[in-house]
Scaffold this motif. Structure first.
Motif, short mmCIF file in Angstrom:
data_model
loop_
_atom_site.label_atom_id
_atom_site.label_comp_id
_atom_site.label_asym_id
_atom_site.label_seq_id
_atom_site.Cartn_x
_atom_site.Cartn_y
_atom_site.Cartn_z
N PRO A 238 0.85 -1.19 0.00
CA PRO A 238 0.00 0.00 0.00
C PRO A 238 0.88 1.24 0.00
CG PRO A 238 -0.63 -1.55 1.74
CD PRO A 238 0.69 -2.00 1.21
N ALA A 239 0.36 2.34 -0.52
CA ALA A 239 1.12 3.58 -0.50
C ALA A 239 1.29 4.04 0.94
CB ALA A 239 0.39 4.65 -1.31
N ALA A 240 2.47 4.56 1.27
CA ALA A 240 2.74 5.02 2.62
C ALA A 240 1.81 6.18 2.96
CB ALA A 240 4.19 5.46 2.75
N PRO A 241 1.18 6.19 4.17
CA PRO A 241 0.27 7.28 4.53
C PRO A 241 1.02 8.59 4.64
CG PRO A 241 0.76 5.89 6.43
CD PRO A 241 1.34 5.20 5.23
N PRO A 242 0.38 9.73 4.30
CA PRO A 242 1.05 11.03 4.39
C PRO A 242 1.39 11.36 5.83
CG PRO A 242 -1.29 11.30 3.96
CD PRO A 242 -1.00 9.84 3.84
N THR A 243 2.53 12.05 6.04
CA THR A 243 2.96 12.41 7.39
C THR A 243 2.19 13.59 7.94
OG1 THR A 243 4.67 13.86 6.49
CG2 THR A 243 5.26 11.56 6.87
N GLY A 244 1.59 14.43 7.09
CA GLY A 244 0.85 15.59 7.56
C GLY A 244 1.74 16.79 7.80
N LYS A 245 3.05 16.66 7.62
CA LYS A 245 3.97 17.77 7.83
C LYS A 245 4.33 18.40 6.50
CE LYS A 245 6.06 15.62 11.90
NZ LYS A 245 7.33 15.14 12.50
N PRO A 246 4.28 19.76 6.42
CA PRO A 246 4.63 20.41 5.15
C PRO A 246 6.09 20.18 4.82
CG PRO A 246 4.43 22.04 6.90
CD PRO A 246 3.95 20.72 7.47
N VAL A 247 6.37 20.02 3.54
CA VAL A 247 7.74 19.82 3.07
C VAL A 247 8.31 21.15 2.64
CG1 VAL A 247 9.20 18.66 1.40
CG2 VAL A 247 7.16 17.50 2.30
N PRO A 248 9.39 21.64 3.29
CA PRO A 248 9.95 22.95 2.93
C PRO A 248 10.52 22.94 1.53
CG PRO A 248 11.43 21.77 4.40
CD PRO A 248 10.16 20.97 4.34
N SER A 249 10.42 24.09 0.88
CA SER A 249 10.95 24.21 -0.47
C SER A 249 12.46 24.41 -0.43
CB SER A 249 10.28 25.40 -1.18
OG SER A 249 10.90 25.64 -2.41
N HIS A 250 13.15 23.74 -1.34
CA HIS A 250 14.60 23.87 -1.42
C HIS A 250 15.01 24.54 -2.73
CE1 HIS A 250 15.13 21.42 2.14
NE2 HIS A 250 14.27 20.56 1.63
N ASP A 251 14.07 25.26 -3.34
CA ASP A 251 14.36 25.92 -4.62
C ASP A 251 15.10 27.22 -4.34
OD1 ASP A 251 14.50 26.88 -7.12
OD2 ASP A 251 12.32 27.17 -7.40
#
Length: 302
Positions: A238-251
Motif C-alpha cells: 500500500p502507498a505510505a500514509p502522508p505524514t501531515g507535515k509540510p515539506v519545505p521548499s529547497h528551490d
C-alpha cells in the motif's frame, strides 16, 4: 419617479452587490481544494495453474488445458484440495484428476498498511492427460509467501520440503539451477525451484515452475507440452500514509530578489490572501453604486 422611490432600488442593489462579493470570494478559495487518497495494496495466491497444449492423435489438433486451483485475489481465501478437468478426445471425454492433495490452501489479505499472499500444499499429486496412474510430480510440502508492508522492503519466500518424485523418480531439487528429469518412452520435465523476485513495492514467490514435455502414447494423446505452476504468491505494498507535515521548499530561486528591489511585507502581516481581489472588487462595486445613487438624487432635487 421621485427620489424616495429611487433610493429603495439603489439600496437593494447595493445589498445585492455586497452579498455577491462576499459569497464569491469563499467559493473561489475552495475551488482548487482536493483530497488525494493513498493507493491500496494488492495480493494474490494460487495453488496450481496450468498452461498445457495437448495434441490428439486422431484429430491432429491441439486442445489447451488451462486450469487453476484456489486462485484468489485479496481479500479472499480458498482451500479446495482437488481439481479435475475434462478434454474431448482424452479418455473418452471423461473427467480426469489434475491435482489432488491432503491440504491445498491459498489466501490473500490487504490492510491499510500491509498486503500478503500465501500458499500451502501438503501431499500433492499432479497428473497430466495420458498418465492416469503415473504422477507427473509428487511433493510432501510446498509453501510460498509474499509480504509487502508500507514503508518496508517487500519479502518473498518459497520452499519445497520433504520427498519429491517426478515421473516416478525421486529427485533432489537445488536452488542453483533447474532440475531435469527424463524418462524414456514417457517424456521429460524441467523443474525450477523456489523462484523469488522483489522490487521497491512488489514481491513474488513461486515454489515450483515446471516445463513439461511428455508423450505417453496412451488414451489417444500424442504429446503434452507447456508449463505448470505450483504455489505462487504475489503482493504490492500500500502507498505510505502522508505524514501531515509540510515539506519545505529547497528551490534557491524562490529566495532571489532583484538588486535594489524593496523588501515586501509578508501576506500574514498585511492581511493579504487569495480572496483579496474579490473583496476589492466588491468594495469598488459598492462605491460605484453609492456614487451613482447620490448623483441621481442631487439631480432630482435640483
Amino acid at each position: 419617479m421621485n427620489s424616495k422611490n429611487f433610493r429603495m432600488p439603489a439600496r437593494r442593489l447595493a445589498a445585492l452587490v455586497t452579498v455577491t462579493a462576499l459569497t464569491t470570494a469563499p467559493a473561489a478559495l475552495g475551488a482548487g481544494a482536493a483530497h488525494a487518497t493513498g493507493e491500496h495494496g494488492r495480493a494474490s495466491a494460487v495453488v496450481l495453474r496450468t498452461g498445457l497444449d495437448v495434441s490428439l492423435l486422431n484429430k491432429s489438433v491441439n486442445v489447451p488445458l488451462a486450469v487453476s486451483l484456489n486462485e484468489v485475489q485479496a481479500p479472499r481465501s480458498a482451500d479446495r484440495t482437488a481439481l479435475s478437468a475434462r478434454l474431448d478426445g482424452v479418455d473418452g471425454g471423461k473427467p480426469f484428476t489434475v491435482l489432488g492433495a491432503d491440504v491445498a490452501e491459498a489466501g490473500a489479505t490487504v490492510t491499510a498498511r500491509r498486503a500478503e499472499g500465501s500458499v500451502r500444499v501438503a501431499h500433492a499429486k499432479l497428473h497430466v492427460p495420458g498418465l492416469p496412474l503415473l504422477s507427473l510430480i509428487e511433493a510432501d510440502t510446498i509453501t510460498a509467501e509474499a509480504t509487502c508492508e508500507a514503508g518496508k522492503a517487500p519479502a518473498a519466500s518459497a520452499n519445497v520440503l520433504g520427498t519429491v518424485t517426478v515421473l516416478g523418480k525421486r529427485v533432489t531439487l537445488t536452488a542453483g539451477g533447474p532440475t531435469e528429469v527424463k524418462v524414456p518412452g514417457i517424456g521429460e520435465v524441467r523443474l525450477g525451484l523456489a523462484q523469488r523476485t522483489t522490487t521497491t513495492r512488489t514481491a513474488a514467490a513461486t515454489a515450483l515452475e515446471l516445463k513439461v514435455s511428455v508423450n505417453p502414447l496412451k488414451l489417444n494423446v500424442a504429446d503434452v507440452e507447456g508449463t505448470v505452476t505450483l504455489a505462487k504468491a504475489t503482493c504490492e505494498s500500500p502507498a505510505a500514509p502522508p505524514t501531515g507535515k509540510p515539506v519545505p521548499s529547497h528551490d534557491p530561486a524562490a529566495d532571489v530578489r532583484p538588486q535594489g528591489a524593496p523588501a515586501q511585507a509578508g501576506l500574514a502581516e498585511t492581511g493579504g490572501s487569495s480572496a483579496t481581489p474579490y473583496l476589492a472588487g466588491g468594495a469598488l462595486a459598492l462605491l460605484l453604486v453609492g456614487g451613482g445613487a447620490v448623483t441621481v438624487a442631487r439631480r432630482r432635487k435640483g
